[in-house]
Design an enzyme around this catalytic site. Structure first.
Site, short mmCIF file in Angstrom:
data_model
loop_
_atom_site.label_atom_id
_atom_site.label_comp_id
_atom_site.label_asym_id
_atom_site.label_seq_id
_atom_site.Cartn_x
_atom_site.Cartn_y
_atom_site.Cartn_z
N TRP A 101 0.84 -1.21 0.00
CA TRP A 101 0.00 0.00 0.00
C TRP A 101 0.86 1.25 0.00
CZ3 TRP A 101 -4.22 -1.33 -1.95
CH2 TRP A 101 -4.87 -2.50 -1.57
N ASP A 171 -1.44 6.67 6.42
CA ASP A 171 -2.53 5.76 6.06
C ASP A 171 -2.74 4.82 7.25
OD1 ASP A 171 -4.15 3.71 5.13
OD2 ASP A 171 -2.91 3.26 3.36
N LYS A 195 -11.78 -1.71 6.93
CA LYS A 195 -10.92 -2.61 7.67
C LYS A 195 -11.38 -2.67 9.13
CE LYS A 195 -8.65 -3.11 3.92
NZ LYS A 195 -7.53 -2.35 3.39
#
Ligand SMILES: *Cc1c(COP(=O)(O)O)cnc(C)c1O
Length: 360
Positions: A101, A171, A195
């Site tokens: 990511w 993030d 998530k």
């Protein structure tokens, strides 16, 4: 009704109480005769839902007044572009590459300016967090970017990087609300909520007010400017209304459970059950350097891919779902987000012990 223990990395397990409450309100939300899904986002009813959600999030995270909270769409991946478009005033940014990511965010930023990879743990399959105490931060860097919890590899920053005075952008998709944070350490915190908070379709951005300006890269679409959404209270266009409503319920659930300090304690206890077993097991072992282990995503292997596959299959038959590791890593991964009850982890470890006894 038989609910499984769902170890999915995302979309992921939600608190059962929240799902129950949403079910009860499905046809008639608090006497208004319609579902939240059918409601105008300009209605008084919805205004209350989004304002309460923001107020509860502010309370949970102790967000100071000079930070704005935005409810956006486009997934965390949209932020990979939105961040450089809005923040790269000098055209330079430093990225720390701790997994896929972070790498994707870095590659996207390269489209917009001079993005630099100042550290990486790619040399050991992202199984650790690099030393970030003295990185070659560019004097012109507009920000330093991290992925704080690496969902795929199971690592987490235990101390934030020394950004040498530059703004930190993080993030937090897979560790959002898992423990207390000091918001003032960051210029921008963001995450996809699917998530650890709510259903897919909502991204929450927490951004310091002075970073919201009209000075964005030329050609930045109206929809991709933070200012557009900040000025309109996240109601510039139709927001992901139902998702925001569910997030609001999760915030309420977290408050009832004692907030983020209590969640941290619970999450540490829960993760320790699995990590302690992995440390003593003769069949299974964890893949991450101990001091960098995530409380949320726990990857492990047997060292034999056929045996791994059999474990995943037998676990599924026993009611433990989504334990297969990410397709790029293999092995297993148990995601044990806030809504995973401690019994789920206890029972998983019991099952692993039985599997170990049969297969050693
Ligand atoms: C899942 C995930 C993403 C991507 O999220 P999308 O909402 O699918 O774009 C980004 N960062 C992290 C840390 C993730 O876990």
């Amino acid at each position: 009704m038989a609910r499984v223990y769902n170890f999915s990395a995302g979309p992921a397990v939600l608190p059962e109480e929240v799902l129950q409450e949403a079910a009860e309100e499905m046809l008639d939300y608090r006497g208004c005769g319609m579902s939240v899904m059918e409601m105008s986002h300009r209605s008084k009813m919805f205004e209350t839902i989004i304002q309460d959600a923001e107020a509860d999030l502010r309370e949970l995270m102790k967000i100071p007044d000079h930070y704005r909270v935005l409810f956006l769409q486009g997934g965390a991946s949209q932020q990979f572009a939105m961040i450089p478009m809005n923040l790269m005033k000098n055209g330079v940014a430093d990225y720390i590459i701790t997994g896929q990511w972070a790498k994707k965010a870095y590659q996207e930023a390269c489209l917009y300016g001079n993005a630099k990879a100042v550290a990486s743990s790619a040399d050991q399959t992202f199984s650790y967090i690099p030393d970030c105490s003295d990185l070659p931060i560019d004097a012109d860097a507009d920000y330093v970017y991290i992925c704080e919890n690496n969902t795929i590899y199971g690592t987490k920053y235990k101390t934030l990087p020394n950004t040498k005075g530059k703004i930190l952008v993080s993030d937090v998709s897979s560790c959002f609300l898992s423990e207390p944070v000091d918001v003032t350490q960051y210029g921008l915190i963001y995450g996809g909520v699917q998530k650890n908070i709510g259903p897919a379709g909502v991204v929450i951005v927490i951004i310091r007010e002075d970073l919201i300006t009209e000075d964005v890269l030329p050609g930045t679409p109206t929809m991709l400017r933070y200012k557009t959404h900040a000025d309109a209270g996240s109601l510039y266009n139709t927001p992901p209304a139902y998702g925001i409503y569910i997030c609001g319920k999760v915030f309420q659930w977290l408050k009832k459970r004692g907030g983020l300090e209590a969640m941290k304690e619970y999450n540490e206890k829960k993760a320790a059950i699995l990590y302690d077993y992995l440390d003593e097991s003769r069949l299974f072992h964890g893949t991450v350097r101990k001091q960098d282990r995530s409380l949320m995503n726990v990857p492990f292997v047997t060292g034999d891919s056929d045996l791994d596959a059999r474990f995943v299959k037998e676990a599924k038959e026993a009611g433990f779902e989504n334990l297969k590791g990410h397709r790029t890593v293999g092995g297993m991964r148990a995601s044990i987000y806030n809504a995973m009850p401690i019994e789920g982890v206890e029972k998983l470890v019991e099952f692993m012990k039985q599997f170990e006894a049969k297969n050693l």
